[in-house]
Design an enzyme around this catalytic site. Structure first.
Site, mmCIF file in Angstrom:
data_model
loop_
_atom_site.group_PDB
_atom_site.id
_atom_site.type_symbol
_atom_site.label_atom_id
_atom_site.label_comp_id
_atom_site.label_asym_id
_atom_site.label_seq_id
_atom_site.Cartn_x
_atom_site.Cartn_y
_atom_site.Cartn_z
ATOM 1 N N SER A 1 40.889 58.554 -23.075
ATOM 2 C CA SER A 1 40.253 58.308 -24.363
ATOM 3 C C SER A 1 39.430 57.035 -24.298
ATOM 4 O O SER A 1 39.552 56.241 -23.371
ATOM 5 C CB SER A 1 41.310 58.169 -25.468
ATOM 6 O OG SER A 1 42.053 59.348 -25.614
ATOM 7 N N ASP B 1 37.841 60.289 -28.332
ATOM 8 C CA ASP B 1 36.696 59.380 -28.293
ATOM 9 C C ASP B 1 36.287 59.068 -29.727
ATOM 10 O O ASP B 1 35.555 59.838 -30.366
ATOM 11 C CB ASP B 1 35.545 60.014 -27.526
ATOM 12 C CG ASP B 1 35.994 60.583 -26.173
ATOM 13 O OD1 ASP B 1 36.881 59.974 -25.560
ATOM 14 O OD2 ASP B 1 35.465 61.621 -25.766
ATOM 15 N N SER C 1 40.233 64.226 -24.199
ATOM 16 C CA SER C 1 39.964 62.829 -24.491
ATOM 17 C C SER C 1 39.827 62.607 -25.992
ATOM 18 O O SER C 1 39.326 63.459 -26.724
ATOM 19 C CB SER C 1 38.669 62.394 -23.797
ATOM 20 O OG SER C 1 38.485 61.003 -23.859
#
Length: 377
Positions: free
Chosen positions: A253, A293, A291
């Site tokens: 991340s 983000d 991830s």
């Protein structure tokens, strides 16, 4: 005369610990950085760390960011939130979407400590601002996963650690890499973590600063690009985290906090937050499905322009100044450039680390990276 005065570019090139930053390796970037090339170039911004390294299992910490400094925590800032991929958590996002503002400090930590960091911010605010009373608080606490190097289920972080990071916050040049919430983070298979950069933007005769801070914990080794140079294949060796079976390559991340003293409306802040994705793309990532983000952009201008805690209709109107939309493009460029360099700085500050269950992550081979850019000059 201080060492900083004698070496005018030293804050650009090294961290306070003397670790080379990306520019010291010859990596070129666009735009003009501020004095420290850090988010703390934005007037009033303060950043503090609590880094936790104990035994073989604790490699984690907390980063605290005060957009208006510790003395201005109750004065809301215009804010906008954006997400590239949603496998992550940033508390307070719903209220930011609703009100276009946020107040109190920001904390960055690991995934399983985000609730503790949230509670720590409130504990700090209640202690620091008795006038807050029993009023509700929805601060921002965000996370990335450090479970490869850190025993993430080991309750390594306490509210007191968060409060300590908040109390430690200062202006000036910042440590990068394995500090604060970035202590156990990995980026492109190398030791990653905390990174920052800034850009100066002139508008209508006034110089403003756009500062970016990233907690970088994303990217597969083969994706890595620095300043347009595809380094992933060249540096493909020694990638133990990339062979880890719990998460696929590229999982992880990134949290980005963008602050500026330029006067912006909340939806203009949101537009700045969306530009973080373009800066990340310059470093090579395609944005993994695994991830998280998440990005927050805030304007510290217009102090007192939004309702404060404790007010009950005390003003009939609020008034704000803002940069016109047709003049905002240079601020977009500043976010893109600052994000790219902040990620590069997080990588360059990384040193090899061994942690939980003997897991090891190498640092970026700075000599090999410098050789690539030396050959290009």
């Amino acid at each position: 005369m201080t060492d900083e005065d004698q070496l005018p570019n030293a804050p650009y090139l090294v961290t306070p610990a003397g670790t080379p930053r990306a520019r010291a390796l010859g990596v070129p970037f666009g735009g003009a950085p501020g004095r420290w090339n850090a988010i703390t170039d934005v007037p009033g911004v303060e950043v503090g760390y609590r880094s936790i390294i104990r035994g073989e299992s604790a490699r984690t910490g907390v980063t605290a960011i005060h957009p208006r400094g510790r003395g201005g925590a109750l004065d809301p800032v215009a804010a906008g939130y954006a997400a590239q991929n949603g496998n992550g958590e940033m508390t307070g996002a719903a209220w930011i979407e609703e009100s276009g503002t946020t107040s109190l400090p920001i904390a960055l930590t690991n995934t399983h400590a985000v609730g503790i960091a949230h509670a720590g911010i409130i504990a700090w605010a209640v202690r620091s601002y008795p006038e807050l009373g029993d009023n509700w608080s929805l601060p921002v606490a965000a996370e990335t996963w450090d479970g490869y190097l850190n025993d993430i289920n080991g309750h390594q972080i306490t509210e007191e650690d968060c409060v300590a990071a908040l109390d430690a916050a200062r202006s000036g040049p910042l440590h990068e890499g394995a500090v604060g919430g970035g202590t156990g983070m990995i980026c492109y298979g190398f030791k990653g973590g905390s990174g920052t950069a800034s850009r100066l933007v002139s508008h209508s005769g006034t110089d403003y600063t756009v500062g970016v801070f990233v907690q970088a914990n994303f990217g597969a080794r083969q994706e890595l690009v620095l300043a347009g140079q595809p380094l992933g294949e060249l540096l493909a060796d020694d990638d133990p985290a990339g062979q880890h079976q719990v998460t696929p390559p590229g999982a992880g991340s990134v949290i980005a906090i963008v602050l500026t003293d330029a006067p912006l409306l909340p939806h203009q802040c949101k537009a700045l937050a969306r530009r973080v994705t373009l800066g990340l793309a310059r470093t090579g990532t395609a944005g993994s499905h695994s991830s998280g983000d998440l990005f927050l952009a805030c304007s510290t201008a217009n102090p007192g322009g939004f309702s404060r805690y404790g007010q009950r209709g005390g003003r009939p109107y609020d008034q704000l100044s803002f940069v016109p939309w047709d003049a905002i493009d240079p601020f977009f460029s500043a976010v893109v450039q600052g994000t790219e360099e902040a990620v590069a700085n997080a990588l360059c500050a990384g040193e090899e680390m061994t942690g939980y269950r003997g897991h090891r992550v190498p640092g970026l081979p700075r000599d090999r990276v410098a050789a690539v850019f030396s050959a290009q000059s």
